[in-house]
Design an enzyme around this catalytic site. Structure first.
Site, mmCIF file in Angstrom:
data_model
loop_
_atom_site.group_PDB
_atom_site.id
_atom_site.type_symbol
_atom_site.label_atom_id
_atom_site.label_comp_id
_atom_site.label_asym_id
_atom_site.label_seq_id
_atom_site.Cartn_x
_atom_site.Cartn_y
_atom_site.Cartn_z
ATOM 1 N N GLY A 42 29.601 -60.676 -158.816
ATOM 2 C CA GLY A 42 30.046 -61.863 -158.196
ATOM 3 C C GLY A 42 28.215 -62.630 -158.166
ATOM 4 N N GLU A 97 23.134 -60.394 -152.612
ATOM 5 C CA GLU A 97 24.012 -60.440 -152.825
ATOM 6 C C GLU A 97 25.175 -61.636 -152.595
ATOM 7 O OE1 GLU A 97 27.031 -59.510 -152.771
ATOM 8 O OE2 GLU A 97 27.608 -57.606 -152.077
ATOM 9 N N ASP A 101 30.957 -59.542 -146.127
ATOM 10 C CA ASP A 101 32.414 -59.489 -145.514
ATOM 11 C C ASP A 101 32.243 -58.025 -144.252
ATOM 12 O OD1 ASP A 101 34.869 -60.529 -145.082
ATOM 13 O OD2 ASP A 101 35.807 -59.169 -146.266
ATOM 14 N N GLY A 103 30.981 -56.010 -144.573
ATOM 15 C CA GLY A 103 29.370 -54.818 -143.923
ATOM 16 C C GLY A 103 29.425 -53.698 -145.229
ATOM 17 N N LEU A 106 27.154 -53.344 -148.960
ATOM 18 C CA LEU A 106 26.111 -53.376 -148.143
ATOM 19 C C LEU A 106 25.575 -51.714 -147.085
ATOM 20 C CD1 LEU A 106 23.932 -55.275 -149.512
ATOM 21 C CD2 LEU A 106 26.155 -55.983 -149.371
ATOM 22 N N ARG A 163 35.184 -67.694 -160.814
ATOM 23 C CA ARG A 163 33.804 -67.514 -160.388
ATOM 24 C C ARG A 163 33.415 -68.917 -161.343
ATOM 25 N NH1 ARG A 163 33.047 -62.530 -159.315
ATOM 26 N NH2 ARG A 163 34.540 -60.658 -160.169
HETATM 27 P P1 IMP Z 1 32.140 -56.083 -147.962
HETATM 28 O O1 IMP Z 1 32.278 -54.255 -148.207
HETATM 29 O O2 IMP Z 1 33.505 -56.360 -147.031
HETATM 30 O O3 IMP Z 1 31.292 -56.702 -147.296
HETATM 31 O O4 IMP Z 1 33.315 -56.689 -149.219
HETATM 32 C C1 IMP Z 1 31.768 -57.071 -149.757
HETATM 33 C C2 IMP Z 1 32.092 -57.754 -151.133
HETATM 34 O O5 IMP Z 1 33.885 -58.309 -151.535
HETATM 35 C C3 IMP Z 1 32.001 -58.887 -151.476
HETATM 36 O O6 IMP Z 1 30.444 -58.401 -152.737
HETATM 37 C C4 IMP Z 1 32.949 -59.447 -152.515
HETATM 38 O O7 IMP Z 1 33.013 -58.964 -153.673
HETATM 39 C C5 IMP Z 1 34.414 -59.083 -151.837
HETATM 40 N N1 IMP Z 1 34.480 -60.049 -150.847
HETATM 41 C C6 IMP Z 1 34.487 -60.146 -149.062
HETATM 42 N N2 IMP Z 1 34.515 -61.917 -149.424
HETATM 43 C C7 IMP Z 1 35.286 -61.861 -150.488
HETATM 44 C C8 IMP Z 1 35.388 -63.965 -150.427
HETATM 45 O O8 IMP Z 1 35.888 -64.492 -149.998
HETATM 46 N N3 IMP Z 1 36.196 -64.081 -151.862
HETATM 47 C C9 IMP Z 1 35.806 -63.447 -152.649
HETATM 48 N N4 IMP Z 1 35.086 -61.928 -152.583
HETATM 49 C C10 IMP Z 1 35.310 -61.766 -151.662
HETATM 50 MG MG MG Z 2 30.068 -58.422 -154.205
#
Ligand code: IMP
Ligand code: MG
Length: 176
Positions: A42, A97, A101, A103, A106, A163
């Site tokens: 992404g 990044e 979302d 977190g 990360l 994408r």
């Molecule tokens: P986290 O671990 O929940 O913070 O997820 C982060 C990852 O989820 C990002 O790097 C994206 O790959 C994916 N992600 C979270 N929200 C979205 C969205 O709204 N659209 C597309 N991918 C998302």
């Molecule tokens: Mg990602």
């Protein structure tokens, strides 16, 4: 389920904001160089646009972790799919990044990369959904805070699609 994509952030607005963040990074890292870590897939578009506008010396590496399937909900399970090629010892590392979302991805990445002796370790994200945070992460550079919507484009996907959209759009799921 079918879906429709509505433009949320047009390309010009994204690129203007990336230029501002690149200027800030260039000034914060003045006299040093910065090692960008692209979190695949992404962040690819964002990293390229950002790197082109940074004026201090830049090196890059790529890593792939997985916390999402082809769904829109985080599984909470993070695994390394592709590790970095280069060691981080003594480097000023900046993780790039696409979106933060929950977190979870990360906080896991910061923990494992922090153990590889970088000189500094910071985080830069194109998008942040602060409302969705489950795990605390310190974000050093954020281009846009966005509401709790599923977004695609500018590198972000829904089931590996969209994408390549040059803008960021909100996915609207339609009942059949
Ligand atoms: P986290 O671990 O929940 O913070 O997820 C982060 C990852 O989820 C990002 O790097 C994206 O790959 C994916 N992600 C979270 N929200 C979205 C969205 O709204 N659209 C597309 N991918 C998302
Ligand atoms: Mg990602």
């Amino acid at each position: 389920m079918r879906e429709k994509v509505r433009i949320f952030l047009p390309e010009e607005q994204i690129n203007e904001r990336i230029a501002e963040i690149a200027k800030q990074i260039s000034s914060d890292y003045a006299g040093r160089s910065v090692h960008l870590i692209c979190v695949l897939k992404g962040s690819v578009f964002f990293m390229c646009e950002l790197a082109k506008r940074i004026t201090v010396p830049v090196s890059m590496d790529f890593m792939s972790v997985s916390s999402y399937g082809s769904d829109t909900k985080s599984s909470g399970v993070v695994r390394i799919v592709k590790d970095l090629d280069e060691p981080l010892d003594g480097k000023d590392v900046l993780i790039i990044e696409d979106i933060i979302d929950s977190g979870r991805t990360l906080s896991y990445l910061i923990e494992i990369l922090g153990k590889r002796n970088p000189r500094s370790l910071r985080l830069c994200t194109l998008l942040d959904k602060p409302e969705r945070r489950v795990t605390d992460v310190a974000v050093d550079y954020t281009c846009f805070n966005i509401p709790d919507e599923f977004v695609v484009g500018y590198g972000l996907d829904y089931a590996q699609r969209y994408r390549n959209l040059p803008f960021i759009g909100i996915v609207e799921f339609l009942e059949d």
